[in-house]
Design a protein around this motif. Structure first.
Motif, mmCIF file in Angstrom:
data_model
loop_
_atom_site.group_PDB
_atom_site.id
_atom_site.type_symbol
_atom_site.label_atom_id
_atom_site.label_comp_id
_atom_site.label_asym_id
_atom_site.label_seq_id
_atom_site.Cartn_x
_atom_site.Cartn_y
_atom_site.Cartn_z
ATOM 1 N N PHE A 181 0.796 -1.083 -0.106
ATOM 2 C CA PHE A 181 0.057 -0.056 -0.009
ATOM 3 C C PHE A 181 0.737 1.175 -0.144
ATOM 4 O O PHE A 181 0.664 2.366 -0.630
ATOM 5 C CB PHE A 181 -1.113 -0.040 1.242
ATOM 6 C CG PHE A 181 -1.788 1.355 1.198
ATOM 7 C CD1 PHE A 181 -2.745 1.638 0.739
ATOM 8 C CD2 PHE A 181 -1.271 2.213 2.466
ATOM 9 C CE1 PHE A 181 -3.448 2.778 0.557
ATOM 10 C CE2 PHE A 181 -1.977 3.615 2.465
ATOM 11 C CZ PHE A 181 -3.106 3.789 1.497
ATOM 12 N N ILE A 182 1.964 1.249 0.762
ATOM 13 C CA ILE A 182 2.787 2.377 1.107
ATOM 14 C C ILE A 182 3.487 2.604 -0.440
ATOM 15 O O ILE A 182 3.385 3.889 -0.816
ATOM 16 C CB ILE A 182 3.619 2.265 1.996
ATOM 17 C CG1 ILE A 182 3.375 2.163 3.303
ATOM 18 C CG2 ILE A 182 4.869 3.221 1.754
ATOM 19 C CD1 ILE A 182 4.202 1.715 4.263
ATOM 20 N N LEU A 183 3.907 1.628 -0.944
ATOM 21 C CA LEU A 183 4.510 1.914 -2.259
ATOM 22 C C LEU A 183 3.651 2.733 -3.468
ATOM 23 O O LEU A 183 3.764 3.692 -4.001
ATOM 24 C CB LEU A 183 4.938 0.528 -2.971
ATOM 25 C CG LEU A 183 5.174 0.596 -4.505
ATOM 26 C CD1 LEU A 183 6.577 1.317 -4.726
ATOM 27 C CD2 LEU A 183 5.368 -0.953 -5.109
ATOM 28 N N TYR A 184 2.417 2.130 -3.479
ATOM 29 C CA TYR A 184 1.254 2.493 -4.442
ATOM 30 C C TYR A 184 0.793 3.848 -4.093
ATOM 31 O O TYR A 184 0.119 4.840 -4.756
ATOM 32 C CB TYR A 184 0.126 1.556 -4.723
ATOM 33 C CG TYR A 184 0.856 0.585 -5.768
ATOM 34 C CD1 TYR A 184 1.057 0.584 -7.016
ATOM 35 C CD2 TYR A 184 1.203 -0.785 -5.042
ATOM 36 C CE1 TYR A 184 1.444 -0.315 -7.867
ATOM 37 C CE2 TYR A 184 1.352 -1.832 -5.928
ATOM 38 C CZ TYR A 184 1.869 -1.550 -7.178
ATOM 39 O OH TYR A 184 2.007 -2.675 -8.013
ATOM 40 N N PHE A 185 0.662 4.229 -2.753
ATOM 41 C CA PHE A 185 0.141 5.459 -2.123
ATOM 42 C C PHE A 185 1.105 6.630 -2.405
ATOM 43 O O PHE A 185 0.654 7.427 -2.800
ATOM 44 C CB PHE A 185 0.175 5.328 -0.602
ATOM 45 C CG PHE A 185 -0.497 6.548 0.032
ATOM 46 C CD1 PHE A 185 -1.691 7.148 0.148
ATOM 47 C CD2 PHE A 185 0.565 7.439 0.614
ATOM 48 C CE1 PHE A 185 -1.892 8.112 0.775
ATOM 49 C CE2 PHE A 185 0.459 8.469 1.335
ATOM 50 C CZ PHE A 185 -0.863 8.843 1.263
#
Length: 225
Positions: A181-185
Motif C-alpha cells: 500500500f505504501i508503495l502505491y500510495f
C-alpha cells in the motif's frame, strides 16, 4: 439545482470507486472466474476496465466539472513538473525496491507477462498496461475523486484521499500488505500533485501512461518479458 448536481457528482464518484472494487475483488475473484482459461480471464479484466474507463470519461466530459480538469494547456512549467514527477517516480520505485519486498501486484504482472504471448500479450501488457489502466485510474482517482473534494484542497484532503484510493485499488485485490500500500500510495501522491499543479487530467494520464510504458520497456530489455 447546483447543490443537486454536486450531490449527483459525488454519488457517481462513489459508484465508480465501488465499480472498481467490484471488478477486481468480486467479478474477477476465482470463485466467479474459475471456469475461464487464463487468457480469457485477462481479456475479461481488460474489457471490464475499458468499459469502466469509457463510462467514467463520458460522464466526466458531460459534467460541469469537465471545465475544471478537461482542458489541455501546454506550459513549459507543466512539462518541467512532468519530468520532475517522472524522476520522482523513478527514485521512489528504486528506493522501494531496496527496502520493500516485491508487491503482490508486481508479482501478478510478472506472472501475466511470462505466461502470455502474441495478441494476448499485446492486449494485456501494452494496450491495458500502457493505455486502458492509466486512463481509467486517472479519470476515477484524479478526475472524479480530486474534483469532488476540491473544496478541501487547501488541506490537501483531495490529494490524500485520491492517493489512498489509488493505493487500495492496487492492493485489496491481492490481499492487504502495508508495504504494498505504501508503495502505491506514494506513487498516487505523485500523480495527484501532477494533476493538482496542471488542473488537467491529460497531464496526469500522460504521466501515468509514460511511467507504465517505461516499466514495460525496462522489463522487456532487462528481463525479456
Amino acid at each position: 439545482m447546483k447543490k443537486m448536481k454536486e450531490m449527483k457528482f459525488h454519488l457517481v464518484t462513489g459508484l465508480l470507486i465501488l465499480a472498481s472494487y467490484l471488478i477486481f475483488n468480486v467479478i474477477m475473484h476465482p470463485d466467479f472466474t474459475n471456469a475461464l482459461s487464463d487468457e480469457n480471464y485477462y481479456v475479461l479484466q481488460v474489457l471490464l476496465m475499458l468499459v469502466l474507463g469509457v463510462v467514467a470519461t463520458i460522464i466526466l466530459v458531460k459534467s460541469e466539472h469537465w471545465k475544471e480538469c478537461g482542458r489541455f494547456q501546454f506550459r513549459w512549467s507543466y512539462l518541467g513538473v512532468f519530468f520532475l514527477s517522472f524522476f520522482l517516480l523513478f527514485v521512489w520505485a528504486n528506493l522501494a525496491t531496496r527496502i520493500f519486498p516485491r508487491t503482490q501486484n508486481g508479482s501478478a504482472v510478472v506472472e501475466v507477462a511470462t505466461s502470455m504471448t502474441g495478441l494476448s500479450y499485446v492486449i494485456m501488457r501494452v494496450l491495458y498496461g500502457s493505455l486502458i489502466a492509466p486512463v481509467a485510474e486517472e479519470v476515477v482517482c484524479r478526475g472524479f475523486v480530486m474534483t469532488s473534494l476540491s473544496k478541501f484542497k487547501n488541506y490537501y484532503i483531495d490529494v490524500l484521499v485520491s492517493a489512498t484510493i489509488f493505493g487500495a485499488m492496487h492492493v485489496l485485490q491481492h490481499g492487504w500488505i502495508t508495504t504494498d500500500f505504501i508503495l502505491y500510495f506514494v506513487m498516487g501522491l505523485i500523480f495527484c500533485l501532477m494533476f493538482r499543479y496542471t488542473r488537467s487530467i491529460y497531464w496526469a494520464i500522460a504521466l501515468h501512461a509514460s511511467w507504465n510504458t517505461f516499466l514495460l520497456i525496462v522489463s522487456l530489455l532487462v528481463f525479456g518479458y
